[in-house]
Motif scaffolding. Structure first.
Motif, PDB file in Angstrom:
ATOM      1  N   ALA A 124       0.872  -1.021   0.193  1.00 53.30           N
ATOM      2  CA  ALA A 124       0.038  -0.439   0.312  1.00 53.30           C
ATOM      3  C   ALA A 124       0.572   0.691  -0.070  1.00 53.30           C
ATOM      4  N   VAL A 125      -0.023   2.124  -0.129  1.00 53.91           N
ATOM      5  CA  VAL A 125       0.511   3.316  -0.254  1.00 53.91           C
ATOM      6  C   VAL A 125       0.948   4.514   0.626  1.00 53.91           C
ATOM      7  N   ASP A 126      -0.122   4.138   1.497  1.00 50.39           N
ATOM      8  CA  ASP A 126      -0.643   4.838   2.633  1.00 50.39           C
ATOM      9  C   ASP A 126      -0.845   6.583   2.403  1.00 50.39           C
ATOM     10  N   GLY A 127      -1.160   7.692   3.606  1.00 55.40           N
ATOM     11  CA  GLY A 127      -1.811   8.688   2.614  1.00 55.40           C
ATOM     12  C   GLY A 127      -0.809   9.243   1.865  1.00 55.40           C
ATOM     13  N   ALA A 128      -1.718  10.507   1.168  1.00 52.09           N
ATOM     14  CA  ALA A 128      -0.537  10.959   0.187  1.00 52.09           C
ATOM     15  C   ALA A 128       0.350  12.129   0.669  1.00 52.09           C
ATOM     16  N   ALA A 129      -0.420  12.482   2.397  1.00 47.35           N
ATOM     17  CA  ALA A 129       0.588  13.198   2.597  1.00 47.35           C
ATOM     18  C   ALA A 129       1.424  12.617   3.872  1.00 47.35           C
ATOM     19  N   SER A 130       1.478  11.355   3.834  1.00 50.00           N
ATOM     20  CA  SER A 130       2.810  10.767   4.467  1.00 50.00           C
ATOM     21  C   SER A 130       3.468   9.957   4.293  1.00 50.00           C
ATOM     22  N   ASN A 131       3.498  10.200   2.406  1.00 51.12           N
ATOM     23  CA  ASN A 131       4.362   9.834   1.448  1.00 51.12           C
ATOM     24  C   ASN A 131       4.394  10.257   0.121  1.00 51.12           C
ATOM     25  N   ASP A 132       3.270  11.328   0.319  1.00 45.20           N
ATOM     26  CA  ASP A 132       3.870  12.555  -1.065  1.00 45.20           C
ATOM     27  C   ASP A 132       3.941  12.088  -2.320  1.00 45.20           C
ATOM     28  N   GLY A 133       2.417  10.931  -2.567  1.00 43.88           N
ATOM     29  CA  GLY A 133       2.222  10.169  -3.913  1.00 43.88           C
ATOM     30  C   GLY A 133       1.643   9.608  -3.684  1.00 43.88           C
ATOM     31  N   SER A 134       1.622   8.845  -4.745  1.00 42.32           N
ATOM     32  CA  SER A 134       0.673   7.963  -4.956  1.00 42.32           C
ATOM     33  C   SER A 134       0.817   6.798  -6.087  1.00 42.32           C
ATOM     34  N   ASN A 135       2.582   6.231  -5.552  1.00 41.30           N
ATOM     35  CA  ASN A 135       2.686   5.564  -6.435  1.00 41.30           C
ATOM     36  C   ASN A 135       2.533   3.684  -6.029  1.00 41.30           C
ATOM     37  N   LEU A 136       2.434   2.871  -6.395  1.00 49.03           N
ATOM     38  CA  LEU A 136       2.344   2.400  -5.900  1.00 49.03           C
ATOM     39  C   LEU A 136       3.504   0.998  -6.538  1.00 49.03           C
ATOM     40  N   LEU A 137       4.066   1.425  -7.568  1.00 52.61           N
ATOM     41  CA  LEU A 137       5.361   1.057  -7.958  1.00 52.61           C
ATOM     42  C   LEU A 137       6.369   1.187  -7.846  1.00 52.61           C
ATOM     43  N   GLU A 138       6.362   2.758  -7.725  1.00 53.68           N
ATOM     44  CA  GLU A 138       7.458   3.346  -5.996  1.00 53.68           C
ATOM     45  C   GLU A 138       7.388   2.594  -5.150  1.00 53.68           C
ATOM     46  N   GLU A 139       6.755   1.950  -4.592  1.00 56.05           N
ATOM     47  CA  GLU A 139       6.602   1.806  -3.125  1.00 56.05           C
ATOM     48  C   GLU A 139       7.085   0.044  -3.305  1.00 56.05           C
ATOM     49  N   LEU A 140       6.753  -0.686  -4.334  1.00 60.12           N
ATOM     50  CA  LEU A 140       7.415  -2.052  -5.227  1.00 60.12           C
ATOM     51  C   LEU A 140       8.845  -2.127  -4.839  1.00 60.12           C
ATOM     52  N   ARG A 141       9.516  -0.659  -5.721  1.00 60.11           N
ATOM     53  CA  ARG A 141      10.478  -0.987  -5.530  1.00 60.11           C
ATOM     54  C   ARG A 141      10.902  -0.747  -3.564  1.00 60.11           C
ATOM     55  N   VAL A 142      11.296   0.493  -3.734  1.00 62.48           N
ATOM     56  CA  VAL A 142      11.420   0.786  -1.889  1.00 62.48           C
ATOM     57  C   VAL A 142      10.930  -0.405  -1.282  1.00 62.48           C
ATOM     58  N   CYS A 143      10.134  -1.239  -1.017  1.00 60.72           N
ATOM     59  CA  CYS A 143       9.750  -1.957  -0.397  1.00 60.72           C
ATOM     60  C   CYS A 143      10.426  -3.191  -0.819  1.00 60.72           C
ATOM     61  N   TYR A 144      11.499  -3.455  -1.788  1.00 66.36           N
ATOM     62  CA  TYR A 144      12.235  -4.470  -1.653  1.00 66.36           C
ATOM     63  C   TYR A 144      13.751  -3.837  -1.376  1.00 66.36           C
ATOM     64  N   LEU A 145      14.176  -2.318  -1.414  1.00 60.52           N
ATOM     65  CA  LEU A 145      15.644  -2.072  -1.021  1.00 60.52           C
ATOM     66  C   LEU A 145      15.766  -2.479   0.474  1.00 60.52           C
ATOM     67  N   LEU A 146      14.405  -1.380   1.095  1.00 60.55           N
ATOM     68  CA  LEU A 146      14.205  -1.885   2.584  1.00 60.55           C
ATOM     69  C   LEU A 146      14.445  -2.268   2.743  1.00 60.55           C
ATOM     70  N   HIS A 147      13.989  -4.043   2.609  1.00 62.06           N
ATOM     71  CA  HIS A 147      13.476  -5.169   3.510  1.00 62.06           C
ATOM     72  C   HIS A 147      15.323  -6.052   2.568  1.00 62.06           C
ATOM     73  N   ARG A 148      16.066  -5.952   2.110  1.00 60.32           N
ATOM     74  CA  ARG A 148      17.065  -5.980   1.425  1.00 60.32           C
ATOM     75  C   ARG A 148      18.023  -5.466   2.551  1.00 60.32           C
ATOM     76  N   LEU A 149      17.972  -4.294   2.826  1.00 62.18           N
ATOM     77  CA  LEU A 149      18.924  -2.946   3.997  1.00 62.18           C
ATOM     78  C   LEU A 149      18.475  -4.177   5.051  1.00 62.18           C
ATOM     79  N   GLN A 150      17.325  -4.328   5.705  1.00 62.97           N
ATOM     80  CA  GLN A 150      16.803  -4.614   6.913  1.00 62.97           C
ATOM     81  C   GLN A 150      17.530  -6.649   7.218  1.00 62.97           C
ATOM     82  N   SER A 151      17.005  -6.995   6.215  1.00 59.81           N
ATOM     83  CA  SER A 151      17.087  -8.595   5.829  1.00 59.81           C
ATOM     84  C   SER A 151      17.854  -9.312   5.421  1.00 59.81           C
ATOM     85  N   SER A 152      18.747  -8.641   4.652  1.00 66.34           N
ATOM     86  CA  SER A 152      19.718  -9.723   3.751  1.00 66.34           C
ATOM     87  C   SER A 152      19.057 -10.552   3.193  1.00 66.34           C
ATOM     88  N   GLN A 153      20.094 -11.520   2.913  1.00 61.98           N
ATOM     89  CA  GLN A 153      19.520 -12.993   2.244  1.00 61.98           C
ATOM     90  C   GLN A 153      17.376 -13.372   2.505  1.00 61.98           C
TER      91      GLN A 153
END
Length: 451
Positions: A317-346
């Protein structure tokens, strides 16, 4: 009866039960459903040459606040965390009216559609007195731009004088809330296959809603056979609030009020402990993961890798545009991937795993078995991306993970919802983008009292 052929697609990423990847294949749509995927060419009223394109299932957004689009990027809240952020912005949101909600919904849905999202769930819970028909305005906006839309009848009944966060002017009585909830379900909810509009009941959060409202909303939702949604375990402040007020952690408090089960999903779910994750899995209670919002508000990192291993239903989900500043689920998808790579590695989800969160996983949260993958008999919701873009040069070797690992920085080439192309060549075809932007900026000036 209309037909559409997506011809000779370089790849079709199905996200089906077997994770099938089609190459050099055709996708045939009749009316609002997929009829065939495979090598056979069929005659159609409209043909899209996809020989240099990837076809993906339409993305599904499981938690948004479209009204917040007109309070994004405000300098006074950019360094705040959730509770002070909410207190400050409630003094803006108390001025919402039907025009603001209609226009912000149009703009947010337009951005979602341009970035491959075909279904949106919106959590609207701010109902100022005499503001107009806010949920009706959202459904009309969705019909105009061609989005598959799930609305919520959100609610708040605890104002600041009751120990909550919102001002008195945006809370309502339990009787008002339940009566309007029943009305909206009766008027707008369509449970049929390929439905374009559904309603969920969604009291805002444990710190803005009374125990009685949570309990009665669960009873009403089940009697009306609609789903339940709320914010849970987003911050440590919320956890401290329920411990001090009820002597219980947020999940235990909600569980005692009937707020677990396969018809319930929570937004955020960051601060669950090990036992609580197991309880979510055992009851089939879902979580809408909102990584960008969680990062912006410094709320924490949701334990998505553990949730997936345990079998907790998870969507994106993208959540509110004021706590995200956008409505772009494609962007959310990549950030999600990168965040959990950083947090959880393999042990982090792959790029393809995240795509499935945004499609199959999200469909499950909304209780839909007709969207979320590309297969015969499924709704004709998809988007197409050209591999000839300069920013995707050399990125064609793993189309399954592409959107997580490389991502897409602009609009998609086509978005198709319910068998209709609503975005073509990166442009919205169901509304004039320039006129809509001008209308939105005028509405923002009036709403905020600043230009």
């Amino acid at each position: 009866m209309s037909t559409l052929l997506i011809k000779n697609a370089r790849y079709i990423v199905s996200c089906d039960d077997t994770d099938r990847l089609y190459e050099r294949s055709n996708l045939f749509i009749r009316d609002n459903a997929i009829e065939y995927i495979g090598p056979e060419l069929r005659q159609a009223d409209q043909v899209i040459d996809a020989s240099r394109m990837v076809v993906y299932p339409g993305l599904i957004n499981t938690h948004h606040h479209l009204y917040q689009l007109f309070s994004r990027n405000l300098p006074e809240v950019q360094r705040m965390e959730l509770f002070p952020w909410l207190v400050t912005l409630y003094d803006v949101w108390k001025n919402l009216d039907e025009e603001v909600v209609a226009t912000s919904s149009l703009v947010g849905m337009a951005e979602l559609l341009k970035t491959g999202c075909t279904t949106c769930f919106d959590h609207h819970y701010v109902f100022p007195a005499r503001a107009g028909d806010l949920i009706g305005a959202q459904f009309r906006a969705a019909e105009l731009v061609g989005m598959r839309f799930h609305a919520s009848r959100g609610s708040m009944d605890l104002s600041r004088k009751d120990g909550g966060l919102p001002p008195d002017s945006v809370v309502q009585t339990i009787d008002q809330i339940l009566a309007d909830s029943e009305r909206l379900v009766r008027v707008w909810h369509d449970p049929s296959r390929f439905s374009m509009r559904q309603v969920a009941l969604a009291p805002c959060s444990p710190f803005s809603v009374s125990t009685d409202l949570l309990r009665e909303s669960a009873r009403l939702a089940r009697s009306l056979e609609v789903r339940l949604h709320t914010h849970v375990a987003e911050t440590r402040d919320e956890e401290q609030y329920t411990l001090e007020r009820f002597g219980l952690r947020p999940l235990a408090y909600l569980e005692g009020l009937g707020w677990t089960g396969p018809d319930v999903w929570y937004a955020h779910g960051i601060h669950f402990n090990d036992d609580e994750l197991k309880a979510l899995a055992a009851t089939g209670t879902g979580v809408a993961h909102c990584p960008i919002s969680n990062m912006k508000l410094s709320s924490g990192v949701c334990r998505v890798p553990e949730m997936l291993r345990l079998g907790v239903p998870v969507g994106l989900a993208v959540d509110g545009a004021a706590s995200n500043d956008g409505s772009n689920l494609l962007e959310e998808l990549r950030v999600c991937y990168l965040l959990h790579r950083l947090q959880s590695s393999q042990s982090a989800p792959t790029g393809y795993d995240i795509l499935k969160l945004a499609t199959r996983g999200s469909a499950r949260l909304l209780g839909r078995d007709d969207i979320g993958c590309l297969a015969a008999g499924m709704a004709a919701d998809c988007f197409l991306i050209s591999l000839d873009r300069i920013e995707l040069a050399g990125a064609q070797f793993d189309p399954l993970s592409l959107l997580g690992t490389v991502g897409l920085k602009g609009p998609v080439d086509y978005t198709i919802v319910n068998g209709m192309a609503v975005v073509q060549n990166g442009e919205l075809v169901t509304a004039d983008e320039g006129e809509l932007a001008a209308r939105a900026n005028a509405a923002v000036c009036r709403y905020l009292g600043r230009c």
